[in-house]
Design an enzyme around this catalytic site. Structure first.
Site, PDB file in Angstrom:
ATOM      1  N   ASP A 103       2.342   5.594   0.231  1.00 52.09           N
ATOM      2  CA  ASP A 103       2.183   6.669  -0.100  1.00 52.09           C
ATOM      3  C   ASP A 103       1.045   7.767   0.282  1.00 52.09           C
ATOM      4  OD1 ASP A 103       3.567   8.273  -2.071  1.00 52.09           O
ATOM      5  OD2 ASP A 103       2.356   7.698  -3.610  1.00 52.09           O
ATOM      6  N   HIS A 150       4.622  11.149  -1.683  1.00 55.33           N
ATOM      7  CA  HIS A 150       5.872  11.450  -2.851  1.00 55.33           C
ATOM      8  C   HIS A 150       5.652  13.010  -3.563  1.00 55.33           C
ATOM      9  CE1 HIS A 150       3.209  10.332  -6.720  1.00 55.33           C
ATOM     10  NE2 HIS A 150       3.950  10.782  -6.992  1.00 55.33           N
ATOM     11  N   SER A 173      -0.538  13.244  -9.869  1.00 55.71           N
ATOM     12  CA  SER A 173      -0.062  12.502  -8.233  1.00 55.71           C
ATOM     13  C   SER A 173      -1.285  13.009  -6.920  1.00 55.71           C
ATOM     14  CB  SER A 173       0.963  12.408  -7.619  1.00 55.71           C
ATOM     15  OG  SER A 173       1.758  11.649  -9.757  1.00 55.71           O
TER      16      SER A 173
END
Length: 728
Positions: A312, A255, A391
């Site tokens: 992801d 992402h 992230s």
């Protein structure tokens, strides 16, 4: 003395390998060690002024997107077109020319840039320094050229940056530089001197706190990533592979790449990775309080290899291979489906210095918001937490192996806010990403197991390096260090007439010189391929072939009094120590301990310059005769000693061409100019006193010795007259 080149070669894939690059941020006292940068007032620099940004509006936008799971935004990218032709100013210097410019970004906390055109010829170097001259990135050289022709810079604190480029004379006009984006950093971070709106949660723990004592090796595996026009931040880790061949594979979150959130890696998103910027070693030296020690190892650009939105993951290959001594380490990994019995996350929340989070319980196998059963590891940290900017950061299991990368928190959309209350996090499972979507561009397996070994667990890799004497007088032992256990190693020498023996097994080579010839020793380790680490070894006493004066080979130099005359002993031998001396009090050697320096003589006379060159194998003395004439008689300087004013009076002025470019006054105790007068501009504005004088007000200056530099770069050879002034 000849040179020997030792190349330690590790196995690698038969693909293009980019040259090693390292960009550093340095403390101010070390700037001069790495740069040709001459402290200059901002007013003297060619400046590009950028418009202000609406920070209030940007912060409102950030509030709205906080719950959307987008990477943390710290800045606003401004479109520009700044290049060597339309900006900056060139200055001719010994050996080439220097281009400098200042970019002013009003009210910015940090500044970073993207270059959409970038090519440096060999011998060219570039430095980027912040306007306050407290941090400098560089040297940046030809090894950072990429096939994409792009480059990116890291964060520098403050609202302005100075770019300095040196281009060698032999590659005149071969450099290409164009800046396409300047990022106005509007959120305060440690690098910007505080936190403000970007404050991380108070439960975060620095990686160098007690919790990180057993994870010191792993902190070298993690980087902060600038992406999406380099105005957003994610985290990630450098991964080893089954060949232990130093291919710089980098794991982060899908992402972070997929900003349009369509679940696919689009062409523009893949191309954008070429301008991503990777910052390793960004951490606080101690636990509390947090400090930023400006010692960041940086890499510009990467190539997208694979990604899959279900788990992801995104895998990229850095455009440069980290070198020994950077502190960068390749992480080990496990692709088993066994749940970690305890876990650690290392990351950069909101662009903060590196943090560590600890989970002491068994991870659980979970989905991601109802999508894909058992695709993620769920943890709930007892110490620390994760936030936006974290992230893509790795999850390490109890065996210090990467088993996943951070997708987000449990809440819908990956909302990270209030993470000290709700410390759960979900990491895409490494074993799920291993097979991914079943194709090379949607799985990890073919990239991390190029030999098809079937290994399920791979250990970390500290970058191999060669140890041994830097100067080889007769014989020496050279060792390839940090070789993974159990991996067979062999070596061979390319020039059999240079050394003996010429081949062997193991990571140790005992070499004896036969002839002073260039030699390359190649270590081979696993996978039956090579990847080179080169070390230069110098053999025998230092060599000397002659002197250069103003770039010309000679044994008897000449020049003008009161001017800087470049001199050098050749060849330049990095293994040797140099010491220049001369006995005439009317002569001055600028730097007595380098092979290249400059000489100034104040009287018309012959001077005898001696240089002693020595290394571990021996030494020698050589003498250069310099005979100087009084070339300049078009001006006078008075009074000397001076009290209130220093006057430079010129004789007959026929045109601007008969005047120097500038007059610079420097104190004996500092290289920072006290006065810098543009004589050409002063003349054009009819500013010369009595039509022929430049007057310097010295009333407020401390008493002592000063030097007046009268510069003229329009002559065939650039001249600088130096006049010693005493203020009493």
């Amino acid at each position: 003395m000849k040179k020997i080149y030792l190349a330690a070669a590790l196995c690698w894939l038969a693909t293009l390998s980019f040259a090693q690059v390292r960009t550093r941020s340095l403390k101010p006292e070390t700037v001069k060690e790495y740069s040709r940068f001459v402290p200059t007032s901002k007013k003297a620099l060619s400046t590009v002024q950028l418009p202000k940004v609406n920070v209030s509006q940007l912060l409102k936008e950030d509030e709205k997107e906080a719950s959307l799971g987008l990477p943390f935004r710290f800045g606003k990218a401004l479109d520009v077109k700044i290049n060597l032709a339309n900006s900056g100013k060139w200055e001719t210097v010994d050996g080439g020319r220097i281009w400098r410019m200042l970019i002013d970004v009003p009210e910015a906390k940090t500044v970073n840039m993207i270059f959409d055109r970038f090519y440096l010829p060999e011998g060219a170097t570039m430095f980027i320094i912040n306007g306050d001259r407290t941090v400098v990135s560089g040297p940046i050289d030809h090894t950072q050229n990429s096939l994409a022709g792009t480059f990116s810079s890291g964060l520098l604190k403050g609202s302005s940056v100075i770019i300095e480029l040196f281009e060698p004379a032999e590659f005149f006009a071969k450099t290409e530089l164009q800046i396409s984006k300047v990022v106005h950093g509007y959120r305060l971070t440690p690098m910007a001197g505080g936190f403000g709106q970007a404050a991380p949660d108070p439960c975060e723990r620095n990686v160098n706190c007690a919790e990180g004592n057993n994870w010191q090796n792993e902190k070298g595996m993690v980087a902060m990533v600038l992406l999406n026009n380099n105005e957003r931040i994610c985290s990630g880790s450098l991964l080893n592979n089954t060949c232990n061949n130093m291919t710089p594979n980098f794991l982060t979150a899908f992402h972070c790449l997929d900003l349009n959130e369509d679940g696919a890696a689009g062409g523009d998103e893949i191309a954008a990775a070429q301008t991503w910027h990777f910052m390793f070693q960004y951490m606080s030296a101690g636990c509390t309080p947090s400090t930023d020690d400006f010692n960041v190892v940086e890499f510009a650009g990467a190539t997208y290899r694979a990604g899959w939105n279900i788990s992801d993951f995104a895998l990229l290959e850095l455009n440069q291979t980290p070198e020994p001594g950077t502190g960068v380490v390749y992480a080990g990994w496990s692709r088993t489906n066994a749940a970690p019995t305890s876990s650690v996350g290392i990351h950069h929340p909101k662009g903060d210095v590196m943090k560590i989070s600890v989970e002491n319980n068994v991870a659980t196998s979970v989905d991601w918001n109802g999508v894909g059963p058992n695709t993620h590891w769920g943890v709930n940290f007892e110490t620390g937490t994760v936030e936006r900017g974290s992230s893509g950061s790795p999850l390490f299991n109890q065996n210090h192996r990467v088993v996943g990368q951070l997708h987000g928190g449990r809440l819908t959309g990956g909302d990270y806010e209030g993470r000290c209350i709700n410390r759960d996090a979900r990491y895409g499972r490494f074993d799920v990403s291993w097979v991914g979507g079943g194709t090379n561009d949607t799985r990890l397996s073919n990239w991390l197991d190029p030999s098809g070994s079937g290994a399920t667990d791979v250990g970390p890799l500290t970058i191999p390096s060669i140890s041994g004497p830097s100067v080889l007088c007769t014989s020496g032992t050279y060792t390839l260090n940090n070789v993974p256990g159990g991996v067979p190693v062999s070596w061979s020498v390319s020039t059999p007439s240079g050394v003996t023996p010429t081949s062997g097994s193991g990571n140790v080579a005992n070499l004896t010189m036969i002839n002073p010839e260039d030699v390359t020793i190649t270590y081979r380790i696993g996978c039956n391929a090579t990847r080179g680490i080169t070390r230069r070894i110098y053999v025998g006493p230092p060599q000397f072939s002659g002197f250069l004066v103003n770039g010309q080979s000679t044994s008897n130099g000449s020049g003008c009094t009161n001017s800087y005359i470049p001199i050098a002993a050749v060849p330049n031998d990095p293994s040797a120590n140099y010491y220049w001396s001369q006995s005439d009090p009317n002569g001055f050697i600028a730097n007595a301990t380098q092979s290249s320096t400059a000489f100034t003589g104040y009287n018309a006379s012959c001077y005898y310059l001696n240089v002693n060159i020595s290394n571990a194998c021996g030494s020698r003395n050589e003498t250069l005769t310099m005979c100087l004439n009084n070339c300049f008689a078009k001006y006078s300087v008075f009074p000397n000693p001076a009290k209130d004013y220093i006057t430079v009076e010129f004789g007959q002025i026929e045109s601007a061409e008969s005047l120097p470019d500038e007059i610079v006054l420097l104190s004996e105790k500092s290289t920072t100019p006290v006065e810098n007068i543009d004589v050409q501009t002063l003349y054009q504005r009819n500013g010369l006193k009595n039509g022929k004088q430049v007057e310097i007000d010295a009333k407020a200056l401390p008493r002592g010795t000063y030097y007046l530099h009268i510069k003229n770069s329009r002559l065939q050879e650039k001249k600088v007259d130096v006049v010693r002034i005493l203020l009493d």
